[in-house]
Design an enzyme around this catalytic site. Structure first.
Site, mmCIF file in Angstrom:
data_model
loop_
_atom_site.group_PDB
_atom_site.id
_atom_site.type_symbol
_atom_site.label_atom_id
_atom_site.label_comp_id
_atom_site.label_asym_id
_atom_site.label_seq_id
_atom_site.Cartn_x
_atom_site.Cartn_y
_atom_site.Cartn_z
ATOM 1 N N TYR A 72 8.357 -60.245 -38.706
ATOM 2 C CA TYR A 72 9.429 -60.314 -37.710
ATOM 3 C C TYR A 72 10.158 -58.977 -37.587
ATOM 4 C CZ TYR A 72 13.066 -62.217 -34.762
ATOM 5 O OH TYR A 72 13.888 -62.453 -33.698
ATOM 6 N N PHE A 124 9.973 -47.838 -7.629
ATOM 7 C CA PHE A 124 8.993 -48.931 -7.682
ATOM 8 C C PHE A 124 9.706 -50.245 -7.362
ATOM 9 C CE2 PHE A 124 6.492 -52.076 -10.151
ATOM 10 C CZ PHE A 124 5.312 -51.934 -9.469
ATOM 11 N N ASP A 125 8.954 -51.264 -6.904
ATOM 12 C CA ASP A 125 9.624 -52.488 -6.419
ATOM 13 C C ASP A 125 10.488 -53.183 -7.471
ATOM 14 O OD1 ASP A 125 7.345 -53.349 -7.709
ATOM 15 O OD2 ASP A 125 6.759 -54.816 -6.205
ATOM 16 N N ASP A 214 10.498 -42.908 -14.977
ATOM 17 C CA ASP A 214 9.709 -44.133 -14.854
ATOM 18 C C ASP A 214 8.263 -43.692 -15.058
ATOM 19 O OD1 ASP A 214 8.387 -46.419 -14.166
ATOM 20 O OD2 ASP A 214 9.443 -46.745 -12.280
ATOM 21 N N ALA A 216 5.093 -45.039 -15.922
ATOM 22 C CA ALA A 216 3.878 -45.872 -15.941
ATOM 23 C C ALA A 216 2.589 -45.049 -15.934
ATOM 24 C CB ALA A 216 3.903 -46.845 -14.769
ATOM 25 N N LYS A 257 -0.207 -49.741 -17.657
ATOM 26 C CA LYS A 257 -0.917 -48.720 -16.880
ATOM 27 C C LYS A 257 -1.487 -47.684 -17.855
ATOM 28 C CE LYS A 257 1.683 -50.661 -13.554
ATOM 29 N NZ LYS A 257 3.128 -50.672 -13.477
ATOM 30 N N HIS A 449 7.018 -60.352 -1.577
ATOM 31 C CA HIS A 449 5.564 -60.217 -1.404
ATOM 32 C C HIS A 449 4.739 -61.056 -2.373
ATOM 33 C CE1 HIS A 449 6.842 -57.225 -4.303
ATOM 34 N NE2 HIS A 449 5.619 -57.147 -4.749
HETATM 35 C C1 PLP Z 1 4.229 -51.233 -12.909
HETATM 36 C C2 PLP Z 1 5.367 -50.368 -12.747
HETATM 37 C C3 PLP Z 1 6.634 -50.773 -13.185
HETATM 38 C C4 PLP Z 1 6.910 -52.148 -13.768
HETATM 39 O O1 PLP Z 1 6.138 -52.395 -14.897
HETATM 40 P P1 PLP Z 1 5.557 -53.842 -15.280
HETATM 41 O O2 PLP Z 1 4.839 -53.576 -16.549
HETATM 42 O O3 PLP Z 1 4.670 -54.275 -14.168
HETATM 43 O O4 PLP Z 1 6.711 -54.748 -15.462
HETATM 44 C C5 PLP Z 1 7.675 -49.889 -13.023
HETATM 45 N N1 PLP Z 1 7.506 -48.695 -12.447
HETATM 46 C C6 PLP Z 1 6.292 -48.267 -12.016
HETATM 47 C C7 PLP Z 1 6.153 -46.914 -11.389
HETATM 48 C C8 PLP Z 1 5.197 -49.101 -12.138
HETATM 49 O O5 PLP Z 1 4.014 -48.693 -11.678
#
Ligand code: PLP
Length: 457
Positions: A72, A124-125, A214, A216, A257, A449
């Site tokens: 844990y 990002f969304d 951000d 990813a 990613k 979406h």
């Molecule tokens: C996928 C993504 C996110 C969100 O990540 P999740 O793992 O899908 O929750 C945030 N910012 C960017 C640029 C992304 O491609």
């Protein structure tokens, strides 16, 4: 003779896939309300919905899963993972989360207050969702070059320093941070140059505003810096990554990613105060701070994934495949966001289905047509995803209307790329007969979406 290029891995395990009939696909798509998110995966032949969490792990990653420590608190898996984050990003404090949006949720819960303004290069969304749901405002400061899909410039994901400065000046004292997204997913997986990263940080810091990366697709961004920006050809991807994060205040990461795992994410920072603040939201939302929403085995696999995916050969294999698909589209004269991005090709739906008005969602319609053509599931990154203005509730038609063909890491072969290109060519050839799009029958108030229900006009 110069040897041709080939993948930097070989295949150890396979997963069968099956092509369906047109009749089956028509029925399934209608049942899914013309929203491919609502299809069952087994109804899909080639799945390009996303490159998120869909990559194939290596034998080394699978081996590490067996060594996962599921304690844990204080598991060895956490320390293995933490050491890799320190090494690759130079960040001292790390909070694991179950995915990228969870990292946003934890960090933004601490940083974002109602009425704040948060500039970024095409948020990002989920990032935008986490800002707007806190009644703050996300302002896009991407360079204008990104809007012209046919313009070939190397770093179309860049921040416009002019637009950024305007936001910083007009909202002095009300900008808790800026979000710098690498690669810039929303405008087509387009990279940000090292020069732009440094200038963006310098400008923000001049106004006392921290920068959150951000991250990813940070490794793909580093690959593009190495191959496109002067002075980086001889640097390793790991050296470039470290340099990218030198002036960054914190990062949120979707490890699904460029971590090449099926689930996972994290926050990292050198700011102890932010770490302590975010920790307080990690515990109730995600879990105790040494696992924060992840299993020990997944932390182990992620540690290996980050090390592997910051090797040049791995990135070159991947980006070469995306470029190969782009070369086929060139041959068939199918317009897409140029140059080809890191993780995906973004087809310019507006240009293909030019007879369909905005109000009938051309890219969403193209997504349906590509599925009907060959069972290929792509993703709309356009007017449907752009959603409505939170204040006026009007559809946001200001951006691009794209169809994204996201390529999962180490999953499909170049033969699959040939099928994808041929299917698009067939749709292109019958486009004059596609004169009507789709209409919304039901939509959610936020991030519509994923669940929107449509009818075909
Ligand atoms: C996928 C993504 C996110 C969100 O990540 P999740 O793992 O899908 O929750 C945030 N910012 C960017 C640029 C992304 O491609």
């Amino acid at each position: 003779m110069k040897l041709p290029f080939a993948e930097s891995w070989k295949i150890k395990m396979v997963e069968p896939i099956r092509m369906s009939t047109l009749e089956e696909r028509k029925k399934w798509l209608a049942e899914a309300h013309y929203n491919v998110f609502q299809l069952k995966a087994e109804q899909v032949y080639i799945d390009l919905l996303t490159d998120s969490g869909t990559g194939a792990m290596s034998d080394r990653q699978w081996a590490e899963m067996m060594l996962g420590d599921e304690s844990y608190a204080g598991a060895t898996s956490f320390y293995k993972f933490e050491a890799v984050v320190k090494k690759i990003f130079g960040m001292q404090y790390v909070i694991p989360t179950h995915q990228g949006r969870a990292a946003e949720n934890v960090l933004f819960s601490y940083l974002v207050k109602q009425g704040n303004v948060i500039p970024g290069n095409a948020h990002f969304d989920t990032t935008k969702g986490h800002i707007e749901s806190r009644k703050a405002k996300a302002i896009d400061v991407t360079c204008d070059e990104a809007k012209d899909t046919q313009l070939e410039v190397p770093f179309k994901g860049n921040v416009s320093l002019e637009k950024l400065e305007k936001v910083l000046v007009e909202n002095k004292g009300n900008v808790p941070f800026m979000v710098l997204t690498v690669t810039n997913n929303t405008v087509g997986g387009q990279p940000v140059s090292m020069k732009n990263i440094k200038e963006t940080c310098a400008l923000c810091h001049k106004y006392g505003v921290p920068v959150v990366m951000d991250s990813a697709r940070f490794a793909e961004n580093a690959y593009f810096i190495k191959t496109r920006e002067e002075g980086y050809a001889d640097k390793s991807i790991k050296e470039i990554a470290l340099e990218m994060y030198k002036d960054i205040d914190a990062m949120t990461m979707s490890a699904k990613k460029d971590g090449v795992v099926n689930m996972g994410g994290f926050i990292a920072t050198n700011n102890k105060e932010w770490y302590e603040g975010a920790k307080l939201f990690c515990i109730p939302f995600e879990g105790y701070v040494t696992y924060g929403g992840m299993n020990g085995r997944d932390l182990n696999a992620l540690a290996v994934g980050l090390m592997e995916n910051t090797e040049y050969d791995m990135l070159h294999t991947r980006i070469h495949q995306v470029a190969y698909l782009a070369s086929l589209l060139d041959e068939y004269k199918i317009p897409y966001q140029r140059p080809a991005g890191g993780h995906a090709i973004f087809v310019d739906a507006d240009k293909i289905l030019s007879k369909i008005p905005k109000e009938e969602f051309p890219a969403q319609t193209l997504t349906c047509e590509l599925y009907l053509e060959a069972g290929i599931r792509a993703c709309e990154i356009g007017y449907m995803l752009a959603d409505r203005d939170p204040v006026t509730r009007e559809n946001r038609f200001g951006g691009l209307d794209l169809l994204r063909l996201a390529i999962p890491r180490r999953v499909y072969t170049d033969n699959h790329m040939q099928v994808i290109a041929a299917a698009l060519k067939n749709v292109m050839e019958r486009r004059d007969s596609i004169t009507r799009g789709v209409a919304i029958e039901w939509e959610a108030p936020l991030m519509r979406h994923f669940t929107v229900k449509l009818k075909r006009l």
